[in-house]
Design a protein around this motif. Structure first.
Motif, mmCIF file in Angstrom:
data_model
loop_
_atom_site.group_PDB
_atom_site.id
_atom_site.type_symbol
_atom_site.label_atom_id
_atom_site.label_comp_id
_atom_site.label_asym_id
_atom_site.label_seq_id
_atom_site.Cartn_x
_atom_site.Cartn_y
_atom_site.Cartn_z
ATOM 1 N N GLN A 1 0.842 -1.205 0.000
ATOM 2 C CA GLN A 1 0.000 0.000 0.000
ATOM 3 C C GLN A 1 0.880 1.260 0.000
ATOM 4 O OE1 GLN A 1 -3.689 0.132 -0.083
ATOM 5 N NE2 GLN A 1 -3.010 -1.823 -0.953
ATOM 6 N N PRO A 2 1.596 1.495 -1.111
ATOM 7 C CA PRO A 2 2.608 2.556 -1.127
ATOM 8 C C PRO A 2 2.033 3.966 -0.945
ATOM 9 C CG PRO A 2 2.900 1.053 -2.973
ATOM 10 C CD PRO A 2 1.565 0.751 -2.365
ATOM 11 N N TYR A 3 2.908 4.853 -0.565
ATOM 12 C CA TYR A 3 2.665 6.291 -0.590
ATOM 13 C C TYR A 3 2.636 6.730 -2.052
ATOM 14 C CZ TYR A 3 3.321 11.084 1.273
ATOM 15 O OH TYR A 3 3.185 12.400 1.637
ATOM 16 N N ALA A 4 3.597 6.219 -2.816
ATOM 17 C CA ALA A 4 3.683 6.459 -4.260
ATOM 18 C C ALA A 4 4.600 5.397 -4.847
ATOM 19 C CB ALA A 4 4.223 7.850 -4.560
ATOM 20 N N ASN B 1 6.556 12.706 -12.231
ATOM 21 C CA ASN B 1 5.951 12.516 -13.546
ATOM 22 C C ASN B 1 5.353 11.117 -13.586
ATOM 23 O OD1 ASN B 1 5.472 13.815 -15.991
ATOM 24 N ND2 ASN B 1 7.319 13.075 -16.981
ATOM 25 N N PRO B 2 4.201 10.920 -14.181
ATOM 26 C CA PRO B 2 3.652 9.558 -14.245
ATOM 27 C C PRO B 2 4.525 8.633 -15.081
ATOM 28 C CG PRO B 2 1.952 11.196 -14.693
ATOM 29 C CD PRO B 2 3.267 11.915 -14.727
ATOM 30 N N GLY B 3 4.651 7.387 -14.636
ATOM 31 C CA GLY B 3 5.307 6.353 -15.420
ATOM 32 C C GLY B 3 4.271 5.579 -16.206
ATOM 33 N N TRP B 4 4.726 4.515 -16.885
ATOM 34 C CA TRP B 4 3.764 3.693 -17.629
ATOM 35 C C TRP B 4 2.665 3.188 -16.697
ATOM 36 C CZ3 TRP B 4 2.362 -1.513 -17.239
ATOM 37 C CH2 TRP B 4 1.496 -1.956 -18.253
ATOM 38 N N ALA B 5 3.039 2.791 -15.489
ATOM 39 C CA ALA B 5 2.056 2.476 -14.456
ATOM 40 C C ALA B 5 2.460 3.234 -13.202
ATOM 41 C CB ALA B 5 1.987 0.983 -14.178
ATOM 42 N N SER B 6 1.495 3.866 -12.567
ATOM 43 C CA SER B 6 1.770 4.651 -11.371
ATOM 44 C C SER B 6 0.792 4.274 -10.276
ATOM 45 C CB SER B 6 1.651 6.155 -11.660
ATOM 46 O OG SER B 6 2.508 6.549 -12.710
ATOM 47 N N TRP B 7 1.246 4.407 -9.052
ATOM 48 C CA TRP B 7 0.393 4.137 -7.891
ATOM 49 C C TRP B 7 0.240 5.427 -7.089
ATOM 50 C CZ3 TRP B 7 -2.250 -0.073 -5.824
ATOM 51 C CH2 TRP B 7 -2.697 0.083 -4.511
ATOM 52 N N PHE B 8 -1.010 5.819 -6.890
ATOM 53 C CA PHE B 8 -1.325 6.998 -6.104
ATOM 54 C C PHE B 8 -1.852 6.533 -4.749
ATOM 55 C CE2 PHE B 8 -1.556 8.189 -10.506
ATOM 56 C CZ PHE B 8 -1.142 9.515 -10.573
ATOM 57 N N GLY B 9 -1.079 6.773 -3.704
ATOM 58 C CA GLY B 9 -1.483 6.374 -2.361
ATOM 59 C C GLY B 9 -1.326 7.524 -1.396
ATOM 60 N N GLY C 1 13.591 6.514 -11.517
ATOM 61 C CA GLY C 1 12.484 5.690 -11.051
ATOM 62 C C GLY C 1 11.657 6.244 -9.915
ATOM 63 N N SER C 2 11.897 7.493 -9.506
ATOM 64 C CA SER C 2 11.146 8.041 -8.377
ATOM 65 C C SER C 2 9.878 8.749 -8.843
ATOM 66 C CB SER C 2 12.009 9.029 -7.585
ATOM 67 O OG SER C 2 13.037 8.357 -6.907
ATOM 68 N N PHE C 3 8.738 8.294 -8.335
ATOM 69 C CA PHE C 3 7.470 8.973 -8.595
ATOM 70 C C PHE C 3 7.265 10.071 -7.555
ATOM 71 C CE2 PHE C 3 2.588 8.526 -8.810
ATOM 72 C CZ PHE C 3 2.510 9.488 -9.791
ATOM 73 N N PHE C 4 7.553 9.771 -6.287
ATOM 74 C CA PHE C 4 7.551 10.783 -5.239
ATOM 75 C C PHE C 4 8.996 11.071 -4.855
ATOM 76 C CE2 PHE C 4 8.008 11.938 -0.795
ATOM 77 C CZ PHE C 4 7.130 13.017 -0.680
ATOM 78 N N THR C 5 9.321 12.361 -4.697
ATOM 79 C CA THR C 5 10.706 12.710 -4.363
ATOM 80 C C THR C 5 10.739 13.888 -3.409
ATOM 81 O OG1 THR C 5 12.884 13.132 -5.325
ATOM 82 C CG2 THR C 5 11.040 14.361 -6.256
ATOM 83 N N GLU C 6 11.891 14.077 -2.777
ATOM 84 C CA GLU C 6 12.161 15.203 -1.893
ATOM 85 C C GLU C 6 13.558 15.714 -2.208
ATOM 86 O OE1 GLU C 6 10.148 13.487 2.164
ATOM 87 O OE2 GLU C 6 11.901 12.467 1.315
ATOM 88 N N PHE C 7 13.711 17.024 -2.306
ATOM 89 C CA PHE C 7 15.041 17.592 -2.523
ATOM 90 C C PHE C 7 15.030 19.073 -2.176
ATOM 91 C CE2 PHE C 7 12.932 17.603 -6.759
ATOM 92 C CZ PHE C 7 12.878 18.971 -7.004
#
Length: 276
Positions: free
Chosen positions: A137-140, A199-207, A179-185
């Motif tokens: 159940q990812p965050y992203a 940015n969305p990938g071919w498949a993305s998970w929104f959590g 490969g990072s959908f969610f990032t911090e910097f």
């Protein structure tokens, strides 16, 4: 090792129990073309670091081992990363990094699954990604092929890849292409903290907080496959994973259309590569 795709998952779930490790690793042990051949604790697998394995049960002695570090006279315990490697087709390598116990700036603390592999059309990559997302159940999270067409200034010499691209966009693109959908910097003259979806990938998970951003009806009306699994959403861009490489123009147009169905500024990268 040359790789063609990446799965990257960030979750706030504690993955340190062997029950969790066993479930996660069973997803690769159940696919003959992905069965790990060697595993290691703390650092990546090498000829000097790690142990050969032939069955899922062999991994238990190496997964989520505790270690102690001492700094300035104080001792603290942490969970060591777990790595695996497959040297035969389809070549692949993966790692589970366990959430840090250190609380800094009140930012989310993540466990991570990172997996790189050579693309094979006869492997159910979407099924693997979906199963890991169901379990954690990812965050992203994201499943995405690594293709040369993606990124700013496509086709430019290496010295000009970032020409005209501001620092925030450079960092967002760099994280996405790893490969990072969610990032911090941190970026900018004030070294400001930024966090969010790249940015969305071919498949993305929104959590996590991003699950509420998904408008199922709007996405499905536009032809995007969407599944609600637990508390998050699995969103797919095109019918076949291989289309990202074989018809990047189609993929890019679909990604632009998808981003148009979400609120402005949700994604750090708003545009598409030139020419697409």
């Amino acid at each position: 090792m040359k790789t063609d795709l990446v799965i990257a998952i960030k979750t706030q779930k504690d993955l340190t129990s062997w029950e969790d490790g066993e479930r996660l690793l069973s997803a690769v042990f159940s696919e003959p073309k992905l069965v790990p051949q060697r595993v290691a604790t703390f650092s990546e697998v090498s000829s000097r670091n790690g142990s050969d394995v032939s069955a899922l049960a062999d991994c238990r002695a190496h997964c989520a081992l505790k270690a102690t570090i001492e700094a300035k006279g104080a001792k603290s315990e942490f969970t060591q990363d777990f790595h695996w490697l497959r040297k035969q087709v389809a070549k692949s390598q993966g790692a589970i990094t366990f959430a840090s116990a250190t609380k800094l700036l009140a930012l989310p603390q993540f466990s991570r699954i990172n997996f790189w592999a050579q693309y094979r059309p006869d492997v159910d990559w979407a099924g693997l990604f979906r199963e890991w997302c169901r379990q954690t159940q990812p965050y992203a999270a994201m499943l995405h092929p690594l293709v040369l067409h993606d990124g700013p200034n496509v086709g430019a010499p290496r010295s000009e890849v970032w020409r005209g691209v501001d620092e925030l966009q450079q960092k967002a693109w760099s994280r996405f292409l790893c490969g990072s959908f969610f990032t911090e910097f941190r970026a900018g003259d004030l070294n400001s903290q930024y966090s969010g979806l790249t940015n969305p990938g071919w498949a993305s998970w929104f959590g996590g907080p991003y699950a509420q951003e998904v408008d199922i009806a709007a996405l499905r009306s536009a032809g995007f496959p969407v599944e609600k699994i637990g508390s998050g959403y699995f969103v797919q861009l095109t019918a076949q994973l291989g289309e990202v490489a074989s018809d990047f123009g189609l993929f890019s147009r679909r990604r632009a259309a998808l981003k148009g169905l979400f609120r402005p500024k949700l994604f750090m990268i708003e545009g598409e590569p030139d020419g697409y």
